[in-house]
Design a protein around this motif. Structure first.
Motif, PDB file in Angstrom:
ATOM      1  N   ASN A 233      46.669  51.909  30.735  1.00 10.85           N
ATOM      2  CA  ASN A 233      47.052  52.182  29.347  1.00 10.85           C
ATOM      3  C   ASN A 233      48.115  51.229  28.817  1.00 10.85           C
ATOM      4  N   GLY A 234      48.582  50.322  29.658  1.00  9.07           N
ATOM      5  CA  GLY A 234      49.568  49.346  29.226  1.00  9.07           C
ATOM      6  C   GLY A 234      50.991  49.858  29.240  1.00  9.07           C
ATOM      7  N   GLU A 235      51.206  51.052  29.788  1.00  9.75           N
ATOM      8  CA  GLU A 235      52.567  51.579  29.878  1.00  9.75           C
ATOM      9  C   GLU A 235      53.354  50.890  30.985  1.00  9.75           C
ATOM     10  N   ARG A 236      52.654  50.343  31.969  1.00  9.29           N
ATOM     11  CA  ARG A 236      53.251  49.582  33.063  1.00  9.29           C
ATOM     12  C   ARG A 236      52.462  48.287  33.227  1.00  9.29           C
ATOM     13  N   LYS A 237      53.173  47.229  33.566  1.00 14.14           N
ATOM     14  CA  LYS A 237      52.467  45.977  33.858  1.00 14.14           C
ATOM     15  C   LYS A 237      51.713  46.126  35.170  1.00 14.14           C
ATOM     16  N   LEU A 238      50.630  45.381  35.285  1.00  8.14           N
ATOM     17  CA  LEU A 238      49.888  45.381  36.537  1.00  8.14           C
ATOM     18  C   LEU A 238      50.793  44.847  37.634  1.00  8.14           C
ATOM     19  N   THR A 239      50.814  45.525  38.746  1.00 13.07           N
ATOM     20  CA  THR A 239      51.644  45.101  39.864  1.00 13.07           C
ATOM     21  C   THR A 239      50.938  43.984  40.625  1.00 13.07           C
ATOM     22  N   PRO A 240      51.690  43.179  41.360  1.00  7.78           N
ATOM     23  CA  PRO A 240      51.042  42.156  42.182  1.00  7.78           C
ATOM     24  C   PRO A 240      50.007  42.745  43.141  1.00  7.78           C
ATOM     25  N   SER A 241      50.280  43.943  43.684  1.00  5.56           N
ATOM     26  CA  SER A 241      49.305  44.540  44.607  1.00  5.56           C
ATOM     27  C   SER A 241      48.023  44.934  43.874  1.00  5.56           C
ATOM     28  N   THR A 242      48.139  45.369  42.627  1.00  6.56           N
ATOM     29  CA  THR A 242      46.951  45.693  41.832  1.00  6.56           C
ATOM     30  C   THR A 242      46.146  44.437  41.568  1.00  6.56           C
ATOM     31  N   VAL A 243      46.821  43.390  41.175  1.00  7.88           N
ATOM     32  CA  VAL A 243      46.148  42.118  40.898  1.00  7.88           C
ATOM     33  C   VAL A 243      45.463  41.609  42.163  1.00  7.88           C
ATOM     34  N   GLN A 244      46.171  41.665  43.289  1.00  7.51           N
ATOM     35  CA  GLN A 244      45.597  41.219  44.553  1.00  7.51           C
ATOM     36  C   GLN A 244      44.372  42.051  44.907  1.00  7.51           C
ATOM     37  N   HIS A 245      44.441  43.348  44.679  1.00  4.41           N
ATOM     38  CA  HIS A 245      43.304  44.219  44.964  1.00  4.41           C
ATOM     39  C   HIS A 245      42.066  43.768  44.177  1.00  4.41           C
ATOM     40  N   PHE A 246      42.235  43.485  42.897  1.00  6.38           N
ATOM     41  CA  PHE A 246      41.083  43.102  42.074  1.00  6.38           C
ATOM     42  C   PHE A 246      40.551  41.716  42.422  1.00  6.38           C
ATOM     43  N   THR A 247      41.427  40.811  42.797  1.00  7.92           N
ATOM     44  CA  THR A 247      40.916  39.493  43.184  1.00  7.92           C
ATOM     45  C   THR A 247      40.210  39.548  44.522  1.00  7.92           C
ATOM     46  N   GLU A 248      40.691  40.393  45.427  1.00  6.11           N
ATOM     47  CA  GLU A 248      40.071  40.488  46.753  1.00  6.11           C
ATOM     48  C   GLU A 248      38.803  41.331  46.750  1.00  6.11           C
ATOM     49  N   THR A 249      38.868  42.519  46.178  1.00  6.99           N
ATOM     50  CA  THR A 249      37.725  43.428  46.276  1.00  6.99           C
ATOM     51  C   THR A 249      36.653  43.167  45.231  1.00  6.99           C
ATOM     52  N   ASN A 250      37.038  42.642  44.086  1.00  7.16           N
ATOM     53  CA  ASN A 250      36.075  42.417  43.011  1.00  7.16           C
ATOM     54  C   ASN A 250      35.830  40.937  42.735  1.00  7.16           C
ATOM     55  N   ASN A 251      36.537  40.067  43.464  1.00  7.95           N
ATOM     56  CA  ASN A 251      36.449  38.634  43.216  1.00  7.95           C
ATOM     57  C   ASN A 251      36.611  38.350  41.721  1.00  7.95           C
ATOM     58  N   ASN A 252      37.649  38.963  41.130  1.00  5.55           N
ATOM     59  CA  ASN A 252      37.877  38.851  39.699  1.00  5.55           C
ATOM     60  C   ASN A 252      39.163  38.073  39.429  1.00  5.55           C
ATOM     61  N   PRO A 253      39.049  36.749  39.272  1.00 12.45           N
ATOM     62  CA  PRO A 253      40.259  35.962  39.025  1.00 12.45           C
ATOM     63  C   PRO A 253      40.826  36.164  37.631  1.00 12.45           C
ATOM     64  N   TRP A 254      40.014  36.652  36.701  1.00 10.94           N
ATOM     65  CA  TRP A 254      40.467  36.779  35.310  1.00 10.94           C
ATOM     66  C   TRP A 254      41.640  37.740  35.187  1.00 10.94           C
ATOM     67  N   ILE A 255      41.598  38.845  35.915  1.00  8.27           N
ATOM     68  CA  ILE A 255      42.703  39.805  35.842  1.00  8.27           C
ATOM     69  C   ILE A 255      43.984  39.157  36.371  1.00  8.27           C
ATOM     70  N   ALA A 256      43.866  38.394  37.451  1.00  5.05           N
ATOM     71  CA  ALA A 256      45.042  37.726  38.014  1.00  5.05           C
ATOM     72  C   ALA A 256      45.622  36.716  37.024  1.00  5.05           C
ATOM     73  N   LEU A 257      44.760  35.938  36.406  1.00  3.62           N
ATOM     74  CA  LEU A 257      45.234  34.937  35.452  1.00  3.62           C
ATOM     75  C   LEU A 257      45.888  35.593  34.247  1.00  3.62           C
ATOM     76  N   GLU A 258      45.278  36.651  33.760  1.00  2.34           N
ATOM     77  CA  GLU A 258      45.817  37.350  32.597  1.00  2.34           C
ATOM     78  C   GLU A 258      47.149  38.014  32.922  1.00  2.34           C
ATOM     79  N   ALA A 259      47.242  38.637  34.102  1.00  2.00           N
ATOM     80  CA  ALA A 259      48.494  39.280  34.501  1.00  2.00           C
ATOM     81  C   ALA A 259      49.610  38.238  34.658  1.00  2.00           C
TER      82      ALA A 259
END
Length: 173
Positions: free
Chosen positions: A40-66
């Motif tokens: 909901n944007g109340e908290r910034k994505l944490t590094p662990s969240t970003v890492q989770h999405f890049t590792e499990t979903n192979n989604n670099p876009w979330i990492a770049l955006e964060a």
């Protein structure tokens, strides 16, 4: 509060993967409430969240955006009305930016002491720097698109790159 692009992307990726917030929270060892606040944007994505999405979903876009949201600079996913993210268009744009950067770089004279640089020379230097920023953006977009389209691992490519730099003595651990 306006939801960040990274938060929107996180929620879309979670839904696309058929996961509830509760399931995602268990995968990431975070509370469901904290996942909801990130989405909901109340908290910034944490590094662990970003890492989770890049590792499990192979989604670099979330990492770049964060990363862009944390620093205020860097590469962001192109999503404007003029963008064409088809892999061949991204390739052509990267080639175009590379050529422009090479041309700008060849015009720059770096033989002088920087404190004696004339204003017209400084303009060429700044143009070259700007062209190289365009190359960085186009290149990262190209690599992220290849990862997305062909299933290449974003994380593995960067890990291999870092190992190569280490083996050549350019970086330490």
């Amino acid at each position: 509060m306006k939801k960040s692009k990274a938060a929107r992307m996180m929620k879309e990726a979670r839904i696309q993967n058929g996961k509830t917030q509760q399931q995602l929270s268990m995968d990431m060892f975070q509370s469901r409430e904290y996942v909801a606040k990130q989405e909901n944007g109340e908290r910034k994505l944490t590094p662990s969240t970003v890492q989770h999405f890049t590792e499990t979903n192979n989604n670099p876009w979330i990492a770049l955006e964060a990363a862009f949201e944390y620093t205020g600079w860097g590469v962001t996913r192109l999503d404007g009305p003029a963008v064409d993210l088809h892999r061949s268009a991204v390739r052509e744009k990267a080639l175009e930016e590379l050529r422009e950067a090479i041309d700008a770089m060849e015009e720059v004279k770096l033989t002088k002491n920087p404190s004696f640089t004339q204003s017209f020379e400084l303009q060429d230097i700044e143009r070259s720097a700007r062209e190289h920023i365009d190359v960085i953006g186009a290149s990262i977009t190209y690599v992220a698109t290849l990862c997305e389209e062909y299933g290449l691992s974003w994380n593995q490519l960067w890990e291999d790159h870092h190992r190569k730099l280490q083996s050549r003595g350019y970086v330490t651990t």
